[in-house]
Design an enzyme around this catalytic site. Structure first.
Site: not given
Ligand code: PMT
Length: 263
Positions: A66, A135, A145, A180, A194, A198
Site C-alpha cells: 500500500n 489485512d 516469477k 491509527f 475498532k 481491538k
Molecule cells: O505512512 P504515511 O504515508 O505517513 O501515512 C499515514 C497513514 C495514513 C498510513 C497512517 O496515518 C494510518 O492511518 N495508518 C493506519 C492505516 C490503516 O488503514 O489501518 P487499518 O484501519 O487497516 O488498521 C487499524 C489499526 O490496526 C492500525 O493501527 C494498524 O496498524 C492495525 N493493524 C491492522 C491490520 C493488522 N493485520 N494488524 C494491525 O495491527
C-alpha cells in the site's frame, strides 16, 4: 535572552585541569530543549511505534502493498525521542531515514511486523501503531516469477491482527495502546468499532478521502476517538500532529485508566 551552557571540568588540551572542556552533547541537547520549552515528559519511558506499509510477497518480484510512506510514524518517533523517550521503531519498507536515536527494526511482511512488535511489547509503556498493515497475505507464494497467461486468481488468507492481539494481552494496565485508521467513509463509526473490538485506548482516524492529508503527504488531519471523547486535530504538519498524539497518550494514562483496563 542568551543562555550559557557552562564548559565541562577535566583535563584540557593545554595540559591544565579545570573548566574548559566541551560540555557533554547530551547536556547541550537537554539544556537547549529546556530553553526552548520542549518537555522531557517521556524520559525513562519506552515508546513502541510501527510505521510504513507491509509487503506481502506474491512471487520473487511482486508483492501486495500500500502507499504508506512511513512519514506519520517516523514523525511520532522523532517527537517521542525529543521528549526523552527510548523509541523502538518497527518499520515496513520506506524511503525515509529513521531518527538516529531510535532502535530500528526493519520488517517487510505483516508476520514479521507482528513478531517484532511482540518482542518489544513488554518493555513499552506506550504503543502507537501507525503502520498500514496488510489485512491479507498470499496463501501460496510462488518460488518462481509467475508468467503471464490470461486471467489469474490469487488466494488470500487473513494476517494476524497485531493491534487486537496487543489489546488482548496488555502486560500492565498502565500501558497505553493507540491505533491509527485510514478511512474513506463513516470514519468515526469505523474508528469506534475498532476501538471496541481491538480493546485499545484510542484510534486516530484519518479521513483519507480528503485531499492533501494521510498517505504520503507531509500533512495530516484526524479525529482521535477514545471511550470518552472525540478530539479533532485540524490539518497540520505530521510532526505537529505527532506531538498532539503524544500529548493525548499521556493524558489518557491519568484518571480513567481503571475503566480502560476493565473494558
Ligand atoms: O505512512 P504515511 O504515508 O505517513 O501515512 C499515514 C497513514 C495514513 C498510513 C497512517 O496515518 C494510518 O492511518 N495508518 C493506519 C492505516 C490503516 O488503514 O489501518 P487499518 O484501519 O487497516 O488498521 C487499524 C489499526 O490496526 C492500525 O493501527 C494498524 O496498524 C492495525 N493493524 C491492522 C491490520 C493488522 N493485520 N494488524 C494491525 O495491527
Amino acid at each position: 535572552g542568551v543562555h550559557v551552557i557552562e564548559p565541562g571540568l577535566g583535563y584540557l588540551a593545554c595540559g591544565m585541569v579545570g573548566a574548559g572542556r566541551l560540555a557533554d552533547p547530551e547536556k547541550i541537547v537537554a539544556e537547549t530543549l529546556a530553553v526552548l520549552g520542549v518537555s522531557q515528559d517521556l524520559a525513562g519511558e519506552t515508546v513502541l511505534i510501527t510505521a510504513g506499509p507491509t509487503y506481502e510477497p506474491i512471487d520473487p518480484v511482486r508483492f501486495l502493498g500500500n502507499s504508506s510512506s512511513g512519514k506519520m510514524g517516523y514523525a511520532i518517533a522523532e517527537a517521542a525521542i525529543r521528549r526523552g523517550a527510548k523509541v523502538v521503531l518497527v518499520t515496513g519498507p520506506t524511503a525515509l531515514t529513521p531518527p538516529s536515536a531510535a532502535e530500528v527494526v526493519q520488517v517487510e511482511t505483516a508476520e514479521q511486523m507482528r513478531n517484532a512488535v511482540m518482542e518489544h511489547f513488554a518493555e513499552a509503556s506506550i504503543v502507537i501503531k501507525t503502520a498500514a498493515v496488510a489485512d491479507y497475505t498470499v496463501k501460496q507464494r510462488s518460488d518462481q516469477k509467475i508468467k503471464r497467461k490470461g486471467e489469474m486468481t490469487l488466494e488470500l488468507t487473513p494476517t494476524a491482527d497485531i493491534l487486537a492481539e496487543l489489546g488482548a494481552r496488555r502486560v500492565k494496565p498502565s500501558q497505553i495502546i493507540i491505533g491509527f485508521a485510514a478511512e474513506t467513509e463513516h470514519g468515526i463509526a469505523h474508528a469506534r468499532e475498532k476501538l471496541r473490538n481491538k480493546k485499545v485506548d484510542a484510534i486516530v482516524m484519518n479521513d483519507v478521502s480528503q485531499a492533501g492529508i494521510g498517505f504520503g503527504s507531509e500533512r495530516n488531519a484526524a479525529t482521535v476517538v477514545t471511550t470518552h471523547e472525540e478530539i479533532d486535530i485540524p490539518e497540520m504538519p505530521k510532526f505537529a500532529m505527532a506531538q498532539r498524539v503524544l500529548e493525548i497518550a499521556l493524558k489518557l494514562r491519568t484518571p480513567q485508566k481503571s475503566e480502560v483496563a476493565s473494558r
